[in-house]
Design a protein around this motif. Structure first.
Motif, PDB file in Angstrom:
ATOM      1  N   UNK A 128       0.825  -1.206   0.000  1.00  0.00           N
ATOM      2  CA  UNK A 128       0.000   0.000   0.000  1.00  0.00           C
ATOM      3  C   UNK A 128       0.861   1.258   0.000  1.00  0.00           C
ATOM      4  N   UNK A 129       2.031   1.175   0.636  1.00  0.00           N
ATOM      5  CA  UNK A 129       2.913   2.336   0.666  1.00  0.00           C
ATOM      6  C   UNK A 129       3.434   2.725  -0.701  1.00  0.00           C
ATOM      7  N   UNK A 135       0.677   5.297   3.739  1.00  0.00           N
ATOM      8  CA  UNK A 135       1.285   4.086   4.298  1.00  0.00           C
ATOM      9  C   UNK A 135       2.774   3.981   3.973  1.00  0.00           C
ATOM     10  N   UNK A 136       3.351   5.045   3.459  1.00  0.00           N
ATOM     11  CA  UNK A 136       4.776   5.006   3.134  1.00  0.00           C
ATOM     12  C   UNK A 136       5.634   4.922   4.391  1.00  0.00           C
ATOM     13  N   UNK A 137       5.147   5.502   5.488  1.00  0.00           N
ATOM     14  CA  UNK A 137       5.848   5.430   6.768  1.00  0.00           C
ATOM     15  C   UNK A 137       4.947   4.709   7.765  1.00  0.00           C
ATOM     16  N   UNK A 138       5.442   3.618   8.297  1.00  0.00           N
ATOM     17  CA  UNK A 138       4.641   2.857   9.262  1.00  0.00           C
ATOM     18  C   UNK A 138       4.745   3.494  10.642  1.00  0.00           C
ATOM     19  N   UNK A 139       3.615   3.526  11.330  1.00  0.00           N
ATOM     20  CA  UNK A 139       3.575   4.155  12.641  1.00  0.00           C
ATOM     21  C   UNK A 139       2.285   3.843  13.363  1.00  0.00           C
ATOM     22  N   UNK A 218       4.601  -4.110  12.326  1.00  0.00           N
ATOM     23  CA  UNK A 218       3.939  -3.041  11.580  1.00  0.00           C
ATOM     24  C   UNK A 218       4.279  -1.644  12.093  1.00  0.00           C
ATOM     25  N   UNK A 219       5.104  -1.538  13.123  1.00  0.00           N
ATOM     26  CA  UNK A 219       5.453  -0.220  13.651  1.00  0.00           C
ATOM     27  C   UNK A 219       6.684   0.322  12.946  1.00  0.00           C
ATOM     28  N   UNK A 220       6.913   1.586  13.147  1.00  0.00           N
ATOM     29  CA  UNK A 220       8.083   2.252  12.596  1.00  0.00           C
ATOM     30  C   UNK A 220       8.855   2.957  13.692  1.00  0.00           C
TER      31      UNK A 220
END
Length: 281
Positions: A128-129, A135-139, A218-220
């Motif tokens: 999706x990112x 969704x390019x940066x997961x957080x 799934x975290x960043x």
């Protein structure tokens, strides 16, 4: 029907004591060492509450707590809505094509290993990112979506079991008397399934707050939940601040459990009193 036999043995108190000790002695030792003045968690050198002050001055832990509580609240709220809708589809809708597949997909996260769930969601967010910048940066957003995904399954099971026990004739009688389906839901159905909704929300909140494996996938770098902070701290050695944090969590959970028990006992006493009055009439 024969009564269930009751076996009397002189070992029952010993077995009960061993079971309770196995469950609660580690918790009691954790609470005791949270007041230890020594940094070494296994060496007692005097009573002190300095680690509680150090806990509240630790910005990393405080940020992890606030993020986990926020994600837990949002995840539980969204899971209750989606899980209730799924429960209504599984229990109230007539047979439709794909009903078995729908029920399987809703409940699949219950038995799916967390590693598989986390990896699949990670690959989804990476894909999706490439299309959406969101969704390019997961957080926090990706953690919230992941938690809603598996929490919905638990809520749907809890609510659907309550809906199957609900007497449909009460709803049908209300509609025969002119009530709209919208009014029947909010006046009859919702109050009846409210305990299941509360139980589902609390279960989803606890699961979200406790999750480590899926959040790690799934975290960043911009979002670190409390379990991730605690796990990374424990790998470097158990800090007394972690004992203090665990003690506070145990205290909050104990108070909340006691209040819930007191409210349930009060409601049950009121229900029995009303039933007794109605039978007397």
């Amino acid at each position: 029907m024969d009564a269930i036999p009751v076996y009397k043995t002189k070992w029952k108190w010993l077995i009960l004591s061993l079971g309770l000790a196995f469950l609660y002695l580690p918790i009691l030792s954790l609470i005791a060492y949270s007041f230890n003045a020594n940094r070494l968690v296994t060496v007692w050198s005097g009573f002190s509450t300095k680690w509680y002050g150090a806990l509240f001055n630790d910005s990393l832990l405080m940020n992890g707590i606030s993020l986990s509580l926020l994600i837990g609240f949002l995840s539980a709220s969204a899971a209750v809505v989606l899980g209730t809708l799924a429960a209504f589809v599984m229990t109230r809708y007539s047979k439709f094509r794909g009903e078995t597949s729908f029920a399987f997909m809703i409940t699949a996260p219950l038995v799916m290993p967390e590693v598989i769930t986390g990896l699949s969601l990670l690959l989804l967010f990476i894909s999706l990112g490439q299309v959406f910048d969101l969704f390019s940066q997961r957080g926090m957003l990706t953690i919230w979506i992941a938690h809603v995904t598996f929490c919905t399954a638990y809520v749907s099971v809890v609510v659907s079991s309550r809906l199957r026990e609900l007497d449909k004739s009460i709803e049908e009688a209300a509609m025969d008397l002119g009530a709209t389906p919208f009014k029947v839901f909010f006046v009859i159905t919702l109050p009846t399934i409210l305990p299941a909704l509360v139980a589902g929300w609390l279960l989803a909140f606890t699961l979200s707050l406790d999750d480590l494996v899926i959040a790690s996938f799934v975290s960043g770098p911009s979002a670190t939940t409390l379990p991730m902070v605690v796990f990374s701290s424990v790998r470097l050695g158990v800090s007394p601040k972690i004992n203090a944090l665990a003690t506070l969590i145990i205290g909050v959970v104990s108070v909340a459990t006691f209040i819930a028990w007191w409210l349930m006992a009060k409601a049950e006493k009121r229900r029995l009193l009303e039933l007794k009055i109605s039978n007397a009439k």
